[in-house]
Design an enzyme around this catalytic site. Structure first.
Site, short mmCIF file in Angstrom:
data_model
loop_
_atom_site.label_atom_id
_atom_site.label_comp_id
_atom_site.label_asym_id
_atom_site.label_seq_id
_atom_site.Cartn_x
_atom_site.Cartn_y
_atom_site.Cartn_z
N LYS A 294 1.94 16.02 -10.65
CA LYS A 294 2.94 15.49 -11.57
C LYS A 294 4.08 16.49 -11.78
O LYS A 294 5.24 16.09 -11.97
CB LYS A 294 2.29 15.11 -12.91
CG LYS A 294 1.37 13.91 -12.81
CD LYS A 294 2.09 12.67 -12.28
CE LYS A 294 1.23 11.43 -12.35
NZ LYS A 294 1.93 10.21 -11.85
N THR B 192 -6.38 3.70 -20.22
CA THR B 192 -6.31 2.93 -18.97
C THR B 192 -7.51 3.32 -18.10
O THR B 192 -8.28 4.22 -18.43
CB THR B 192 -5.01 3.22 -18.19
OG1 THR B 192 -5.03 4.59 -17.75
CG2 THR B 192 -3.78 2.97 -19.06
N ASN C 98 5.16 3.68 -10.46
CA ASN C 98 4.09 3.79 -11.45
C ASN C 98 2.73 4.12 -10.85
O ASN C 98 1.91 4.75 -11.50
CB ASN C 98 4.00 2.45 -12.21
CG ASN C 98 2.72 2.34 -13.00
OD1 ASN C 98 2.54 2.99 -14.02
ND2 ASN C 98 1.79 1.49 -12.52
N TYR D 82 -4.27 17.10 -10.29
CA TYR D 82 -3.41 16.11 -10.95
C TYR D 82 -2.20 16.75 -11.62
O TYR D 82 -1.06 16.29 -11.40
CB TYR D 82 -4.23 15.32 -11.97
CG TYR D 82 -3.45 14.27 -12.71
CD1 TYR D 82 -3.11 13.06 -12.11
CD2 TYR D 82 -3.04 14.48 -14.04
CE1 TYR D 82 -2.40 12.08 -12.79
CE2 TYR D 82 -2.32 13.52 -14.72
CZ TYR D 82 -2.00 12.31 -14.09
OH TYR D 82 -1.28 11.36 -14.77
N ASP E 283 0.88 -1.16 0.00
CA ASP E 283 0.00 0.00 0.00
C ASP E 283 0.92 1.21 0.00
O ASP E 283 1.54 1.55 1.02
CB ASP E 283 -0.89 -0.01 1.24
CG ASP E 283 -1.86 1.17 1.26
OD1 ASP E 283 -1.72 2.08 0.42
OD2 ASP E 283 -2.75 1.19 2.13
#
Length: 250
Positions: free
Chosen positions: A179, A208, A99, A175, A72
């Site tokens: 990043k 995805t 990832n 988001y 986790d």
């Protein structure tokens, strides 16, 4: 390629495909998954595929093994436990692929508040730091240690302000900023850990779960740059930002 590779979020999407491609090259993959059952099932599927189990044409014996490891990534205890298991079972690590990631939802910039950032940053920013720290001693035992940070073009200031790019039309605080933070973390790690090849990658807009499978690239295409940087040699780049076509501007 006989590397020992740990991949977070390896049970689906880009992590699963990266596992497949690296294992086909002969790497031993430690497939990290938060859900132990899903991780074990993903490892079984790939093992059956790699060994040709139940098919008349087994693959070449150079294919590597796949082992599921419960982790986790937002838990210090779970991450340290996973690293201890790798140390006990294998004694070193050649490649760490950070990832695992989430979008953090789709809150408009004007409505976004601190709480909207917390889980996304915990996963996309704090997790790679947590995991890198936990596995660093094992990486230092490798002759050619490498770390790959899976970022996004949404983390690039240049890409997201270029009207020719799709990313410039997507407006969000959470988001993209997570990043962008990961990209900076990568450059600083690369300077601090000169003995390790550390790079960040943009897999591109890949179909995805992260985007509801709306991406225009296949997972095979998206995983290409992750695999390339994971397999880079001792003379390969470090502190760079890459996609499948080359260098990405910061």
């Amino acid at each position: 390629m006989a590397d020992m590779v740990f991949i977070t979020g390896g049970n689906k999407g880009l992590g699963f495909e990266t596992t497949r491609q690296l294992a086909r090259r002969g790497a031993t993959i430690l497939l990290g998954s938060r859900d132990a059952r899903r991780g074990a099932e993903a490892a079984r599927r790939l093992t059956a595929e790699l060994t040709g189990a139940g098919t008349p044409d087994p693959v070449a014996p150079a294919a590597g093994a796949v082992h599921a490891v419960e982790i986790d990534v937002i838990s210090d205890e779970s991450t340290e436990k996973a690293a201890a298991w790798v140390a006990a079972q294998f004694g070193h690590l050649d490649v760490l692929v950070n990832n695992a990631g989430i979008t953090g939802g789709h809150v408009s910039p004007v409505d976004a508040g601190p709480d909207d950032f917390r889980l996304c940053y915990e996963t996309n920013v704090f997790d790679p730091v947590r995991t890198t720290r936990a596995f660093l001693a094992l990486l230092r035992l490798s002759a050619q240690p490498r770390i790959v940070m899976v970022s996004s073009g949404m983390g690039s200031l240049a890409v997201t302000t270029d009207p020719r790019r799709l990313e410039s039309s997507l407006v969000s605080l959470v988001y993209p900023s997570s990043k962008a933070a990961l990209d900076m973390i990568t450059t600083q790690y690369a300077k601090a850990l000169a003995e390790i090849r550390i790079n960040t990658v943009d897999p591109g807009c890949t179909a995805t779960d992260l985007n509801g499978h709306s991406g225009h690239q296949t997972v095979e295409e998206g995983a290409e740059v992750i695999v390339r940087l994971a397999a880079t040699g001792a003379d390969g780049p470090t502190g760079g930002y890459f996609d499948r076509n080359g260098t990405v501007p910061w």
